[in-house]
Design a protein around this motif. Sequence first.
Motif, PDB file in Angstrom:
ATOM      1  N   HIS A 132      -3.414  -8.725   8.424  1.00  9.84           N
ATOM      2  CA  HIS A 132      -2.568  -9.915   8.335  1.00  9.84           C
ATOM      3  C   HIS A 132      -2.384 -10.301   6.859  1.00  9.84           C
ATOM      4  N   ILE A 133      -3.407 -10.018   6.060  1.00  3.52           N
ATOM      5  CA  ILE A 133      -3.311 -10.287   4.618  1.00  3.52           C
ATOM      6  C   ILE A 133      -2.122  -9.526   4.041  1.00  3.52           C
ATOM      7  N   ARG A 134      -2.029  -8.248   4.347  1.00  6.85           N
ATOM      8  CA  ARG A 134      -0.924  -7.419   3.847  1.00  6.85           C
ATOM      9  C   ARG A 134       0.413  -7.889   4.418  1.00  6.85           C
ATOM     10  N   ALA A 135       0.425  -8.271   5.685  1.00 11.94           N
ATOM     11  CA  ALA A 135       1.670  -8.746   6.299  1.00 11.94           C
ATOM     12  C   ALA A 135       2.154 -10.023   5.609  1.00 11.94           C
ATOM     13  N   TRP A 136       1.220 -10.872   5.201  1.00 10.92           N
ATOM     14  CA  TRP A 136       1.581 -12.143   4.585  1.00 10.92           C
ATOM     15  C   TRP A 136       1.919 -11.955   3.104  1.00 10.92           C
ATOM     16  N   VAL A 137       1.064 -11.235   2.370  1.00 10.40           N
ATOM     17  CA  VAL A 137       1.234 -11.075   0.922  1.00 10.40           C
ATOM     18  C   VAL A 137       2.297 -10.026   0.586  1.00 10.40           C
ATOM     19  N   LYS A 138       2.495  -9.061   1.466  1.00 13.80           N
ATOM     20  CA  LYS A 138       3.441  -7.956   1.329  1.00 13.80           C
ATOM     21  C   LYS A 138       2.930  -6.848   0.401  1.00 13.80           C
ATOM     22  N   HIS A 139       2.478  -7.179  -0.784  1.00 18.24           N
ATOM     23  CA  HIS A 139       2.041  -6.181  -1.754  1.00 18.24           C
ATOM     24  C   HIS A 139       0.687  -6.588  -2.352  1.00 18.24           C
ATOM     25  N   PRO A 140      -0.358  -6.563  -1.537  1.00 18.06           N
ATOM     26  CA  PRO A 140      -1.658  -7.071  -1.998  1.00 18.06           C
ATOM     27  C   PRO A 140      -2.267  -6.278  -3.155  1.00 18.06           C
ATOM     28  N   MET A 141      -2.001  -4.977  -3.240  1.00 16.28           N
ATOM     29  CA  MET A 141      -2.608  -4.222  -4.342  1.00 16.28           C
ATOM     30  C   MET A 141      -2.049  -4.685  -5.683  1.00 16.28           C
ATOM     31  N   LEU A 142      -0.745  -4.901  -5.753  1.00 19.35           N
ATOM     32  CA  LEU A 142      -0.156  -5.351  -7.017  1.00 19.35           C
ATOM     33  C   LEU A 142      -0.614  -6.762  -7.375  1.00 19.35           C
ATOM     34  N   LEU A 143      -0.720  -7.625  -6.381  1.00 16.48           N
ATOM     35  CA  LEU A 143      -1.213  -8.977  -6.637  1.00 16.48           C
ATOM     36  C   LEU A 143      -2.675  -8.932  -7.073  1.00 16.48           C
ATOM     37  N   GLY A 144      -3.488  -8.118  -6.410  1.00 20.65           N
ATOM     38  CA  GLY A 144      -4.883  -7.959  -6.805  1.00 20.65           C
ATOM     39  C   GLY A 144      -5.021  -7.413  -8.214  1.00 20.65           C
TER      40      GLY A 144
END
Length: 188
Positions: free
Chosen positions: A94-106
Motif C-alpha cells: 500500500h506504501i508503493r500504491a500511495w507514494v508511487k515511487h518509494p525508492m526515489l523518495l527514499g
Amino acid sequence: MEILILGLLLFLGLHLIPTAPALKAPLVHAFGENRYKGLFALLAALGFILIIVGYARAPGGTRLFASSIGARHAAPLAMVISFILFAAANMKTHIRAWVKHPMLLGLAIWALVHLLANGHGKATLLFSAFLAYAVIDLFSVIHRKSYKQFTPAWKFDVIAVISGLLLALLVMTFHRQLMGVAVVPWGV
C-alpha cells in the motif's frame, strides 16, 4: 576525488537514461532488451564500485558549510523511513500504491539528510549528486506517468516495514564500522 566523480558520472548517468526515452529507445534497439539490461547492470555495478572506492580514497575536502544539528538528530528517523521506502519499492505494498515511487523518495530523503548532516567537500559532492538524481528522476517518472498498476496486499507492507526497520537499525549499529562515523549511541 577523480575516481568518485567518474563513479558518480557513470552510475547516475546510466540511471538518467530512462528519463529520456528518446535516448533509451535507440540503445535498446541497438543492443536488444536483454543485452541492454545486462550492459546497464554491469556498468552500473562498475560505477557503484568506483563511487565506493573513490569516496574512501578522497580526502574529506574543505568544509563547505556547517553540519546541521537538526539533520544529525533527524537522521535516524529519516533513515528508518528511507529503508522502509526502499523495501516497499519492489513489493505490492500500500506504501508503493500511495507514494508511487518509494525508492526515489527514499533516496531523496537519504541524500538530503546526509548532505545537511555533513558539510565537507566529498560528502557534499556525493549526497548532492544523489539528491539531484532523485529529484530529476522523480519529476521524470511523474511526467511520463511511469507507474505500474497492481493490487496491494497488507502482508507486503508488514514485510517492508519490518525489513526496512531492521536493516536501518543494522546499518545504524554498524555505521561507524562501515563509514567511520558513529550515528547512534548503541553503535559499535
